[in-house]
Design a protein around this motif. Sequence first.
Motif, PDB file in Angstrom:
ATOM      1  N   GLU A 128       1.073   4.649  -3.996  1.00  0.00           N
ATOM      2  CA  GLU A 128       1.570   3.279  -4.153  1.00  0.00           C
ATOM      3  C   GLU A 128       2.807   3.243  -5.042  1.00  0.00           C
ATOM      4  OE1 GLU A 128      -1.492   3.843  -3.354  1.00  0.00           O
ATOM      5  OE2 GLU A 128      -1.935   2.277  -1.898  1.00  0.00           O
ATOM      6  N   PHE A 179      -3.898  -1.235  -5.228  1.00  0.00           N
ATOM      7  CA  PHE A 179      -4.908  -0.168  -5.269  1.00  0.00           C
ATOM      8  C   PHE A 179      -5.206   0.387  -6.653  1.00  0.00           C
ATOM      9  CE2 PHE A 179      -5.500   4.573  -4.001  1.00  0.00           C
ATOM     10  CZ  PHE A 179      -6.830   4.444  -3.640  1.00  0.00           C
ATOM     11  N   SER A 193       0.856  -1.197   0.000  1.00  0.00           N
ATOM     12  CA  SER A 193       0.000   0.000   0.000  1.00  0.00           C
ATOM     13  C   SER A 193       0.885   1.237   0.000  1.00  0.00           C
ATOM     14  CB  SER A 193      -0.831   0.064   1.274  1.00  0.00           C
ATOM     15  OG  SER A 193      -1.729  -0.985   1.366  1.00  0.00           O
ATOM     16  N   ALA A 194       0.241   2.380  -0.091  1.00  0.00           N
ATOM     17  CA  ALA A 194       0.956   3.645   0.076  1.00  0.00           C
ATOM     18  C   ALA A 194       1.424   3.765   1.530  1.00  0.00           C
ATOM     19  CB  ALA A 194       0.029   4.795  -0.261  1.00  0.00           C
ATOM     20  N   ARG A 204     -10.917   2.643  -1.339  1.00  0.00           N
ATOM     21  CA  ARG A 204     -10.049   2.636  -0.164  1.00  0.00           C
ATOM     22  C   ARG A 204      -9.826   1.200   0.320  1.00  0.00           C
ATOM     23  NH1 ARG A 204      -8.825   7.493   1.994  1.00  0.00           N
ATOM     24  NH2 ARG A 204      -6.986   6.281   2.511  1.00  0.00           N
ATOM     25  N   GLY A 205      -8.600   0.939   0.692  1.00  0.00           N
ATOM     26  CA  GLY A 205      -8.251  -0.411   1.145  1.00  0.00           C
ATOM     27  C   GLY A 205      -8.052  -1.386  -0.008  1.00  0.00           C
ATOM     28  N   GLY A 206      -7.995  -0.850  -1.224  1.00  0.00           N
ATOM     29  CA  GLY A 206      -7.997  -1.695  -2.423  1.00  0.00           C
ATOM     30  C   GLY A 206      -6.746  -2.531  -2.646  1.00  0.00           C
ATOM     31  N   SER A 207      -5.679  -2.238  -1.910  1.00  0.00           N
ATOM     32  CA  SER A 207      -4.456  -3.021  -2.110  1.00  0.00           C
ATOM     33  C   SER A 207      -4.645  -4.487  -1.734  1.00  0.00           C
ATOM     34  CB  SER A 207      -3.314  -2.445  -1.290  1.00  0.00           C
ATOM     35  OG  SER A 207      -3.033  -1.146  -1.721  1.00  0.00           O
ATOM     36  N   ASP A 208      -5.522  -4.756  -0.779  1.00  0.00           N
ATOM     37  CA  ASP A 208      -5.813  -6.153  -0.440  1.00  0.00           C
ATOM     38  C   ASP A 208      -6.325  -6.875  -1.685  1.00  0.00           C
ATOM     39  OD1 ASP A 208      -5.257  -5.591   2.212  1.00  0.00           O
ATOM     40  OD2 ASP A 208      -7.362  -5.259   2.745  1.00  0.00           O
ATOM     41  N   THR A 238      -2.404   8.357   1.313  1.00  0.00           N
ATOM     42  CA  THR A 238      -3.606   8.474   0.474  1.00  0.00           C
ATOM     43  C   THR A 238      -4.525   9.565   1.022  1.00  0.00           C
ATOM     44  OG1 THR A 238      -3.371   6.119   0.058  1.00  0.00           O
ATOM     45  CG2 THR A 238      -5.427   7.122  -0.647  1.00  0.00           C
TER      46      THR A 238
HETATM   47  N1  ASP Z   1      -3.604   3.384  -0.131  1.00  0.00           N
HETATM   48  C1  ASP Z   1      -4.958   3.019  -0.344  1.00  0.00           C
HETATM   49  C2  ASP Z   1      -5.804   3.465   0.835  1.00  0.00           C
HETATM   50  O1  ASP Z   1      -5.312   4.062   1.754  1.00  0.00           O
HETATM   51  C3  ASP Z   1      -5.134   1.578  -0.627  1.00  0.00           C
HETATM   52  C4  ASP Z   1      -4.762   0.653   0.506  1.00  0.00           C
HETATM   53  O2  ASP Z   1      -4.088   1.057   1.442  1.00  0.00           O
HETATM   54  O3  ASP Z   1      -5.139  -0.505   0.465  1.00  0.00           O
HETATM   55  O4  ASP Z   1      -6.979   3.238   0.837  1.00  0.00           O
END
Ligand code: ASP
Length: 420
Positions: free
Chosen positions: A78, A140, A41-42, A154-158, A47
């Motif tokens: 990212e 992401f 992730s970033a 948001r949270g898309g790196s998973d 972000t």
């Molecule tokens: N950097 C993005 C976020 O903060 C994606 C991630 O962290 O999964 O939502």
Amino acid sequence: MALIVHKYGGTSMGSTERIRNVAKRVAKWVRAGHQLVVVPSAMSGETNRLLGLAKELAPAKPDERTHRELDMLASTGEQVSVGLLAIALQAEGCDAISYAGWQVPVRTNSAYTKARIESIEDKKVRADLAQGKVVIITGFQGIDEKGHITTLGRGGSDTSAVAVAAALKADECLIYTDVDGVYTTDPRVVPEARRLSTVSFEEMLEMASMGSKVLQIRSVEFAGKYRVPLRVLSSFTPWDIPIEEEAASGTLITFEEDEKMEQAVVSGIAFNRDEAKVSILGVPDKPGIAFQILGAIADANIEVDVIIQNVSHDGKTDFSFTVHRNDYARTLDVLKGKVLPTLGTDRLEGDTRICKVSIVGIGMRSHVGIASKMFRSLAEEGINIQMISTSEIKTSVVIDEKYMELAVRALHRAFDLDQA
Ligand code: ASP
Ligand code: MG
């Protein structure tokens, strides 16, 4: 030799010091003879910082064109991470190469700020792995048909990590995060919450969708669809703990419903404050009305969660549903603009101070009386239930936000989740 995907969250990537630790951990896996793809992730807060800058310049509701630019902007977080991690790995003596989503490419649709992955090209990655390189791919983000950069929400790196694991048919996808696994509920709300060593994919799906912030829901859906073996584990263990110990830590998301899981009727309590309730009063009770209301909402790309229609009186009824809080204002706009005029009512009510609390468990399939036990414990706390929804393995209630913690604690106790 196995092909392993590691995903590191923002906290794990939060400073150069932490990135160095990630590199050391990855190098350990490489030295043990595995092929590694890493999806970071970033850096934590990045972000938010980037999107905050955008907000300063365009505080009004962003339109489609702005959404495209938000993705252009947010995807850079990212890109910084993969570059730094590749440099850190090289400094550890590991050959590594980084790619942005568009270089792989990770193909998505064009729903900017919440795009969905459609396919991932694996040729380049496989060639690099065959040459003994660690491949680092931005989380992401991806690229749409027209070549625009997109982000996955948001949270898309998973989701990126699981999708990469699926595309490469990886042996396991390890999600390193700042918690050491999946808990019976959020330990910040219930200190007695316990870590689950396994959780079924279906339970995880329900918990993730309820805002157990451990994994983005899309990633769990992906893992289920492509049967990607998925493990959530801590990135805060010392990087040099034995690899076997690390590989068995955290929570494994399983596809098999073994007997042990059947015994735990309720596995966890999930909750979220991210929803808002909308009610339209006095709508005609006749065929097509639900479609008229929710069709317009779907056309605006707004997701609906709990839906309730009351018994009618004199041919009129009340219709309520919940949407994500971020979509609340837009939902009201759509209803006022397109829907209410055709329904012959202008009685619209909304409430953003609600929350949803759910009990989740695969054992609910084979046990009766679970929902009533839930309602009894809420009643004993004097908590009024506004809406109820159920599925085979979940019962959810919408309640006043101010009772959320009380409700979660009471339910955790009522279903004996405090006890090992
Ligand atoms: N950097 C993005 C976020 O903060 C994606 C991630 O962290 O999964 O939502
Ligand atoms: Mg995350």
